[in-house]
Design an enzyme around this catalytic site. Structure first.
Site, PDB file in Angstrom:
ATOM      1  N   CYS B 123       0.826  -1.220   0.000  1.00 32.17           N
ATOM      2  CA  CYS B 123       0.000   0.000   0.000  1.00 32.17           C
ATOM      3  C   CYS B 123       0.854   1.263   0.000  1.00 32.17           C
ATOM      4  O   CYS B 123       0.407   2.316  -0.427  1.00 32.17           O
ATOM      5  CB  CYS B 123      -0.934   0.009   1.202  1.00 32.17           C
ATOM      6  SG  CYS B 123      -1.990  -1.435   1.284  1.00 32.17           S
ATOM      7  N   HIS B 259      -3.674   7.028   2.493  1.00 30.47           N
ATOM      8  CA  HIS B 259      -4.044   5.756   1.871  1.00 30.47           C
ATOM      9  C   HIS B 259      -5.466   5.413   2.308  1.00 30.47           C
ATOM     10  O   HIS B 259      -5.802   5.514   3.486  1.00 30.47           O
ATOM     11  CB  HIS B 259      -3.057   4.672   2.310  1.00 30.47           C
ATOM     12  CG  HIS B 259      -3.529   3.286   2.038  1.00 30.47           C
ATOM     13  ND1 HIS B 259      -4.049   2.918   0.814  1.00 30.47           N
ATOM     14  CD2 HIS B 259      -3.567   2.174   2.825  1.00 30.47           C
ATOM     15  CE1 HIS B 259      -4.396   1.635   0.877  1.00 30.47           C
ATOM     16  NE2 HIS B 259      -4.127   1.169   2.076  1.00 30.47           N
ATOM     17  N   ASN B 290     -10.581  -0.207  -0.800  1.00 33.33           N
ATOM     18  CA  ASN B 290      -9.151  -0.068  -0.533  1.00 33.33           C
ATOM     19  C   ASN B 290      -8.387  -0.680  -1.702  1.00 33.33           C
ATOM     20  O   ASN B 290      -8.421  -1.887  -1.899  1.00 33.33           O
ATOM     21  CB  ASN B 290      -8.825  -0.772   0.795  1.00 33.33           C
ATOM     22  CG  ASN B 290      -7.336  -0.827   1.097  1.00 33.33           C
ATOM     23  OD1 ASN B 290      -6.489  -0.694   0.224  1.00 33.33           O
ATOM     24  ND2 ASN B 290      -7.014  -1.048   2.363  1.00 33.33           N
TER      25      ASN B 290
END
Lengths: 82, 334
Positions: B123, B259, B290
């Protein structure tokens, strides 16, 4: 060292801040999930704020054992006595 | 004899010159996710803020989505693909061990023979790439760098895992980085903590998968609560440090693009950072899920396209995930 009531009251303010639950509802016999509707993520936030306020360490593994407000108060009392 | 070797010199400053994104076509509702897990729309919304997410169709490959996002970013930067000197692709869902996907994307765009390689920082990968790209521009290793964050997490997510099935999704985002008269990419605060490697990871190694009687995809697995704790509190400190290193405070900030891991993490970080009300906070996760390495460029591009954020504004990027790897930097939006 803080008294049981001081810890309960401090914890109640944290639960109020994190989850918007009236501080007066946060009594020793109340279950975080069943009575106060504090979900697992809010519980993490409560734990982190409590660690900061009471100067104790509450490990991730321990959090699932803290079912009631009384459990959490007792843990903080023991941890700060140690 | 020791010959005198020349030192490369680059631009004094680097900046983001253009951002682009690609959103897969298929909208997946919480109701559809709940066909495979014992959960509800309400539970998913309150635990994650996710209302729906996007999954790729078969033709929306990692390469296809990357190329689409990159073309938009290049067009907005007014840079021709042939001017790109390096292509960096952050991804964990390009399911080929080798070669990397970056050279293929570069070739399709027309950027060959640009240097091209993938970044494996999960990520955090896009923010790692932004820093590496900016450093290349400033050191003279490259004049223009294309940084892509792309994922097809639906390929590696277990649809029956109650802890992850509702979170992960697909998409791509891209940024062109190049020289600038003023600094547009602040000092990075980054790191990794391999002791926490098992917080988020592929279930088994490929070797272990092949040893199974019937090979199955080694899906992503995640320890939700410890990750939440680490992300919400430790990462807020990293974000603050990135502001400090840029010589700024939250009062200088216009936009916060964390994020898009979980809306609750975003909320907790915003509280910990004491962001002023006027700071626009990216909440792209609500309709995008996500998307790991793709989430920061997807969210930043969405804010620019909707007009909620504007070119020239100051934004704080922070990304964090498996590794555990993290990176944060202040940027000027292109």
């Amino acid at each position: 060292m803080a008294s049981t009531e001081e810890i309960r009251s401090g914890l109640a303010d944290i639960v109020n801040e994190v989850a918007g639950i009236p501080a007066d509802d946060v009594q020793l016999d109340k279950s975080f999930t069943d009575d106060l509707d504090v979900d697992s993520l809010s519980m993490v936030e409560v734990v982190v704020a409590a660690e900061e306020q009471f100067g104790v360490k509450i490990p991730d593994d321990e959090v699932k054992n803290l079912k009631t407000v009384g459990d959490a108060v007792a843990f903080i009392e023991n941890a700060s006595a140690a | 004899m020791t010959a005198k070797i020349a030192t490369a010199t680059g631009a004094q400053h680097a900046a983001l010159l253009g951002l682009g994104s690609y959103r897969p076509s298929r909208v997946v509702t919480n109701a559809e996710i709940c066909e495979h897990i014992d959960s509800t729309d309400e539970w998913i919304r309150t635990r994650s803020g996710i209302i729906e997410r996007r999954f790729s169709e078969p033709h929306e490959t990692v390469q296809m989505m990357s190329v689409a996002a990159s073309r938009t970013a290049l067009e907005r930067a007014d840079i021709h693909p042939a001017q790109i000197d390096c292509v960096l692709v952050a991804t964990v869902s390009h399911l080929w061990q080798t070669p990397a996907i970056a050279p293929l994307i570069s070739a399709e765009l027309g950027s060959t023979p640009a240097a091209a390689f993938d970044i494996s920082a999960a990520c955090a990968g896009f923010c790692y790439g932004v820093t590496m790209g900016a450093d290349m521009v400033r050191s003279g290793t490259a004049k223009y760098v294309l940084v892509i964050g792309v994922e097809r997490l639906s390929d590696i997510t277990d649809p029956t895992d109650r802890g992850t099935a509702f979170i992960f999704a697909d998409g791509a985002g891209a940024a062109v980085i190049g020289p600038s008269d003023v600094e547009g990419i602040g000092p990075v605060v980054w790191g990794a903590d391999g002791e926490k490697f098992d917080f988020i990871r592929q279930k088994q190694s490929w070797i272990d998968v092949l040893a199974l009687e019937r090979a199955v995809m080694p899906h992503l697995q995640m320890e939700g609560n410890p990750v939440f704790r680490w992300a919400s509190f430790e990462m807020a400190k990293v974000a603050q440090e990135a502001l400090d290193r840029a010589g700024l405070t939250v009062d200088d900030l216009d936009v916060f693009v964390p994020h898009q891991a979980n809306m609750r993490i975003t909320d907790a970080m915003a509280r910990a950072l004491k962001l002023p009300e006027r700071v626009v906070i990216a909440r792209d996760i609500a309709y995008q899920g996500n998307t790991s390495a793709a989430s920061v460029p997807l969210a930043a591009t969405a804010l620019l396209e909707s007009g909620e954020a504007k070119s020239g504004q100051t934004a704080l990027f922070i990304a964090f995930g498996a590794g555990l790897a993290y990176a944060a930097q202040v940027v000027t939006l292109p």
